[in-house]
Scaffold this motif. Structure first.
Motif, PDB file in Angstrom:
ATOM      1  N   THR A 158       0.830  -1.206   0.000  1.00 50.16           N
ATOM      2  CA  THR A 158       0.000   0.000   0.000  1.00 50.16           C
ATOM      3  C   THR A 158       0.865   1.255   0.000  1.00 50.16           C
ATOM      4  O   THR A 158       0.566   2.244  -0.678  1.00 50.16           O
ATOM      5  N   ALA A 204       2.359   1.836  -3.500  1.00 52.52           N
ATOM      6  CA  ALA A 204       1.360   2.373  -4.418  1.00 52.52           C
ATOM      7  C   ALA A 204       1.080   3.848  -4.132  1.00 52.52           C
ATOM      8  O   ALA A 204       0.975   4.663  -5.061  1.00 52.52           O
ATOM      9  N   THR A 205       0.980   4.195  -2.861  1.00 52.56           N
ATOM     10  CA  THR A 205       0.718   5.593  -2.502  1.00 52.56           C
ATOM     11  C   THR A 205       1.899   6.476  -2.871  1.00 52.56           C
ATOM     12  O   THR A 205       1.726   7.582  -3.414  1.00 52.56           O
ATOM     13  N   ARG A 206       3.101   6.017  -2.604  1.00 54.90           N
ATOM     14  CA  ARG A 206       4.299   6.798  -2.920  1.00 54.90           C
ATOM     15  C   ARG A 206       4.463   6.977  -4.425  1.00 54.90           C
ATOM     16  O   ARG A 206       4.849   8.054  -4.895  1.00 54.90           O
ATOM     17  N   SER A 207       4.160   5.937  -5.195  1.00 54.84           N
ATOM     18  CA  SER A 207       4.253   6.041  -6.652  1.00 54.84           C
ATOM     19  C   SER A 207       3.232   7.035  -7.197  1.00 54.84           C
ATOM     20  O   SER A 207       3.529   7.795  -8.128  1.00 54.84           O
ATOM     21  N   ARG A 208       2.039   7.049  -6.602  1.00 56.63           N
ATOM     22  CA  ARG A 208       1.019   7.997  -7.049  1.00 56.63           C
ATOM     23  C   ARG A 208       1.455   9.431  -6.760  1.00 56.63           C
ATOM     24  O   ARG A 208       1.290  10.326  -7.599  1.00 56.63           O
ATOM     25  N   LEU A 209       2.042   9.678  -5.582  1.00 60.35           N
ATOM     26  CA  LEU A 209       2.528  11.016  -5.253  1.00 60.35           C
ATOM     27  C   LEU A 209       3.674  11.436  -6.161  1.00 60.35           C
ATOM     28  O   LEU A 209       3.778  12.605  -6.547  1.00 60.35           O
ATOM     29  N   GLU A 210       4.515  10.481  -6.526  1.00 61.14           N
ATOM     30  CA  GLU A 210       5.627  10.794  -7.423  1.00 61.14           C
ATOM     31  C   GLU A 210       5.129  11.131  -8.821  1.00 61.14           C
ATOM     32  O   GLU A 210       5.669  12.028  -9.483  1.00 61.14           O
ATOM     33  N   ARG A 211       4.074  10.441  -9.273  1.00 67.62           N
ATOM     34  CA  ARG A 211       3.497  10.766 -10.586  1.00 67.62           C
ATOM     35  C   ARG A 211       2.847  12.150 -10.563  1.00 67.62           C
ATOM     36  O   ARG A 211       2.949  12.907 -11.537  1.00 67.62           O
ATOM     37  N   GLN A 212       2.178  12.480  -9.470  1.00 64.99           N
ATOM     38  CA  GLN A 212       1.587  13.812  -9.350  1.00 64.99           C
ATOM     39  C   GLN A 212       2.650  14.895  -9.363  1.00 64.99           C
ATOM     40  O   GLN A 212       2.448  15.969  -9.943  1.00 64.99           O
ATOM     41  N   GLU A 233       3.787  15.471 -12.892  1.00 66.53           N
ATOM     42  CA  GLU A 233       2.812  16.146 -13.742  1.00 66.53           C
ATOM     43  C   GLU A 233       2.846  17.658 -13.580  1.00 66.53           C
ATOM     44  O   GLU A 233       2.346  18.380 -14.447  1.00 66.53           O
ATOM     45  N   GLN A 257       9.212  10.732   1.255  1.00 74.54           N
ATOM     46  CA  GLN A 257       8.294  11.098   0.179  1.00 74.54           C
ATOM     47  C   GLN A 257       8.996  11.987  -0.833  1.00 74.54           C
ATOM     48  O   GLN A 257       9.595  12.997  -0.464  1.00 74.54           O
TER      49      GLN A 257
END
Length: 226
Positions: A27, A30-38, A41, A155
């Motif tokens: 989990t 997945a959360t860290r990867s989502r923050l890195e993608r944001q 962007e 993070q």
């Protein structure tokens, strides 16, 4: 006897703990990867074209030392500074992983005492071998992937908001092995405003190899000052 009961439940307890820990780690990833993608962007305006796809990575200005070898391979590698910051999820997960070697070593001490002065080797052999393998596999993995571990529980962040800076050569095969993490600190300062009033402002900086790097707002990165 309570000692026999503890020995019987010990493997099951470790199994349940690792199932929960691995689920929590998945989990976290997945959360860290989502923050890195944001973060990717919404990159900051930068002048280095080569770093445009990595919003939290900027060029690192190395300062040559008197004992450096100019022909060394490290001198040809491009070095970058990458921003990270602490967050509760990472600190919490780090504490849970640290409990594994700590608790396992305490259990190994207890099992060793039971081997010589209590239940004997026949009763404690399976638990001793299991815990010994668990603790050493975790320690070996942490040593083998020390570069990733240094930033895994942090993070990804822009340099403007980072609490830690990772410095490493931009090389896929050698960069992580030479990664160094430094903490961002605040240097008190003063600024004279209109009307002669003086306001106290702090400047962000970090120190690496006896050199102080101050935050440069125009360049949006830390630069050496001496």
């Amino acid at each position: 006897e309570w000692r026999h009961l503890l020995l019987d439940w010990m493997p099951l307890a470790w199994l349940l703990y690792f199932l929960k820990l691995l689920t929590l780690t998945a989990t976290y990833v997945a959360t860290r990867s989502r923050l890195e993608r944001q973060l990717a962007e919404h990159p900051e305006p930068i002048d280095e074209q080569s770093f445009r796809k990595a919003a939290h990575c900027r060029r690192f200005s190395t300062v040559p030392m008197g004992d450096d070898d100019e022909n060394a391979e490290s001198a040809t590698l491009e070095t970058v500074q990458s921003g990270y910051r602490t967050w509760f999820f990472g600190v919490f997960l780090y504490a849970l992983w640290m409990l594994v070697p700590i608790v396992s070593q305490l259990q190994l001490v207890w099992l060793t005492m039971e081997r010589y002065f209590g239940l004997g080797w026949d009763a404690t052999a399976k638990q001793f071998i299991l815990i010994y393998l668990i603790s050493h596999v975790i320690l070996f993995a942490a040593t083998q992937y020390s570069g990733q571990v240094k930033t895994f529980f942090l993070q990804p962040s822009s340099l403007a908001e980072a609490t830690h800076i990772a410095i490493f050569p931009r090389d896929k095969t050698k960069g992580l092995g030479r990664l160094e993490v430094v903490r961002v600190r605040h240097l008190p300062g003063s600024e004279t405003g209109s009307g002669g009033s003086t306001t106290v402002q702090s400047r962000r900086y970090y120190e690496q190899t006896c050199v102080r790097y101050l935050w440069n707002e125009e360049a949006r990165r830390f630069r050496p000052t001496g």
